[in-house]
Design a protein around this motif. Sequence first.
Motif, PDB file in Angstrom:
ATOM      1  N   ALA A  45       0.824  -1.207   0.000  1.00  0.00           N
ATOM      2  CA  ALA A  45       0.000   0.000   0.000  1.00  0.00           C
ATOM      3  C   ALA A  45       0.861   1.261   0.000  1.00  0.00           C
ATOM      4  N   THR A  46       1.895   1.278   0.850  1.00  0.00           N
ATOM      5  CA  THR A  46       2.767   2.456   0.929  1.00  0.00           C
ATOM      6  C   THR A  46       3.466   2.704  -0.400  1.00  0.00           C
ATOM      7  N   ALA A  47       3.992   1.642  -1.014  1.00  0.00           N
ATOM      8  CA  ALA A  47       4.673   1.793  -2.301  1.00  0.00           C
ATOM      9  C   ALA A  47       3.708   2.261  -3.385  1.00  0.00           C
ATOM     10  N   THR A  48       2.491   1.724  -3.368  1.00  0.00           N
ATOM     11  CA  THR A  48       1.496   2.114  -4.376  1.00  0.00           C
ATOM     12  C   THR A  48       1.106   3.578  -4.231  1.00  0.00           C
ATOM     13  N   ILE A  92      10.713  17.546 -12.938  1.00  0.00           N
ATOM     14  CA  ILE A  92      10.593  16.199 -13.504  1.00  0.00           C
ATOM     15  C   ILE A  92      11.755  15.286 -13.132  1.00  0.00           C
ATOM     16  N   TRP A  93      12.862  15.854 -12.640  1.00  0.00           N
ATOM     17  CA  TRP A  93      13.993  15.032 -12.195  1.00  0.00           C
ATOM     18  C   TRP A  93      14.043  14.893 -10.672  1.00  0.00           C
ATOM     19  N   ALA A  94      13.782  15.964  -9.965  1.00  0.00           N
ATOM     20  CA  ALA A  94      13.921  15.943  -8.502  1.00  0.00           C
ATOM     21  C   ALA A  94      12.823  15.127  -7.838  1.00  0.00           C
ATOM     22  N   ILE A  95      11.571  15.317  -8.258  1.00  0.00           N
ATOM     23  CA  ILE A  95      10.455  14.616  -7.604  1.00  0.00           C
ATOM     24  C   ILE A  95      10.570  13.100  -7.760  1.00  0.00           C
ATOM     25  N   PRO A  96      10.764  12.562  -8.971  1.00  0.00           N
ATOM     26  CA  PRO A  96      10.943  11.099  -9.081  1.00  0.00           C
ATOM     27  C   PRO A  96      12.181  10.590  -8.342  1.00  0.00           C
ATOM     28  N   ALA A  97      13.258  11.385  -8.328  1.00  0.00           N
ATOM     29  CA  ALA A  97      14.475  10.962  -7.634  1.00  0.00           C
ATOM     30  C   ALA A  97      14.220  10.802  -6.141  1.00  0.00           C
ATOM     31  N   VAL A  98      13.486  11.749  -5.550  1.00  0.00           N
ATOM     32  CA  VAL A  98      13.165  11.677  -4.119  1.00  0.00           C
ATOM     33  C   VAL A  98      12.277  10.464  -3.834  1.00  0.00           C
ATOM     34  N   ILE A  99      11.298  10.232  -4.697  1.00  0.00           N
ATOM     35  CA  ILE A  99      10.386   9.105  -4.500  1.00  0.00           C
ATOM     36  C   ILE A  99      11.128   7.774  -4.626  1.00  0.00           C
ATOM     37  N   ILE A 100      11.991   7.672  -5.618  1.00  0.00           N
ATOM     38  CA  ILE A 100      12.768   6.435  -5.805  1.00  0.00           C
ATOM     39  C   ILE A 100      13.697   6.201  -4.613  1.00  0.00           C
ATOM     40  N   LEU A 101      14.305   7.257  -4.106  1.00  0.00           N
ATOM     41  CA  LEU A 101      15.172   7.133  -2.932  1.00  0.00           C
ATOM     42  C   LEU A 101      14.371   6.652  -1.730  1.00  0.00           C
ATOM     43  N   TYR A 102      13.185   7.219  -1.544  1.00  0.00           N
ATOM     44  CA  TYR A 102      12.326   6.816  -0.426  1.00  0.00           C
ATOM     45  C   TYR A 102      11.925   5.350  -0.553  1.00  0.00           C
ATOM     46  N   GLY A 104      13.462   3.042  -2.227  1.00  0.00           N
ATOM     47  CA  GLY A 104      14.647   2.206  -2.061  1.00  0.00           C
ATOM     48  C   GLY A 104      14.955   1.952  -0.591  1.00  0.00           C
ATOM     49  N   ILE A 105      14.900   3.012   0.219  1.00  0.00           N
ATOM     50  CA  ILE A 105      15.151   2.870   1.659  1.00  0.00           C
ATOM     51  C   ILE A 105      14.074   2.000   2.304  1.00  0.00           C
ATOM     52  N   LEU A 106      12.810   2.243   1.928  1.00  0.00           N
ATOM     53  CA  LEU A 106      11.693   1.468   2.470  1.00  0.00           C
ATOM     54  C   LEU A 106      11.841  -0.012   2.129  1.00  0.00           C
ATOM     55  N   THR A 107      12.175  -0.302   0.885  1.00  0.00           N
ATOM     56  CA  THR A 107      12.326  -1.688   0.452  1.00  0.00           C
ATOM     57  C   THR A 107      13.494  -2.371   1.153  1.00  0.00           C
ATOM     58  N   TRP A 108      14.611  -1.676   1.274  1.00  0.00           N
ATOM     59  CA  TRP A 108      15.778  -2.245   1.960  1.00  0.00           C
ATOM     60  C   TRP A 108      15.438  -2.578   3.405  1.00  0.00           C
TER      61      TRP A 108
END
Length: 294
Positions: A45-48, A92-102, A104-108
Amino acid sequence: MNENTHRLAVPLLSGLIASLSLSGCKLEVLDSKGVIGSAEVSLIATATYTMLLVVVPVILLTLFIAWRYRASNTKATYAPKWAHSTAIEVAIWAIPAVIILYLGILTWKTTHELDPYKPLQSDVKPINVEVVALDWKWLFIYPDLGVASVNQLAFPVGTPVNFRVTSDAVMNSFFIPQLGGQIYAMAGMQTQLHLLSDHPGDYAGISANYSGKGFSDMKFRALAMSSADFDAWVKKVKSAPESLSMDVYAGVARPSEKVAVRYFSTVDPKLFNNIVAKYNYGNSVVGANCATKG
């Protein structure tokens, strides 16, 4: 409605109809009844929701741009030489980068917390179950109780269940969707899984890895019971007329489909280890022969 608008409306309407038609389907993996399953549902749910922070605005902006700059709107600004906007590039670069970083940390973090090999913390003594994937059925051995069953797994509610999983056939995957987690069953190897049910119930267990013509019926029931009901179930199994020796197991292991539940009142205590070891022994012999010939 012009041609461009019609092209956008058709797929959107089709998607809406498909969503409504599927809304009545029950997704067992999202109907968690255990601590591991609940944690996995929370992660999904969080990832979605996090990904929707990008997906929804993009969809809305796409529709808005298509409407705003439609051919019939003569008031829209026509700027064929426009090429760059620093603000848009940053967004368009910063927002996806922040989300992907978040993400990534959540998944790890959750990957380590939900490691299937990690025992569950509980004041209740766990129950041990040895699982063998066969063609096309599941064998469950209770080494501490000395009993076994085919296509039926039982355990007390609120009690951690420690699974040791192997296969005496092709690779398979052991999965109880409502309790969470799945783990591969491989010949000559042992994998582990730790689950716990918070609620009594009769849950579906499935094979999650294609294994031949009988795959679709390779199912079992996972029964989460009260302690009293589980004791009664064990007593019923111990009164079964069959014993699971190595000779009897050879018949059980033969490929068969749509197999009914079967109980064994006693089990060869070395059965599970013998199933694993017979493949390792074969590999050792092949290796020794190759070394001798070399």
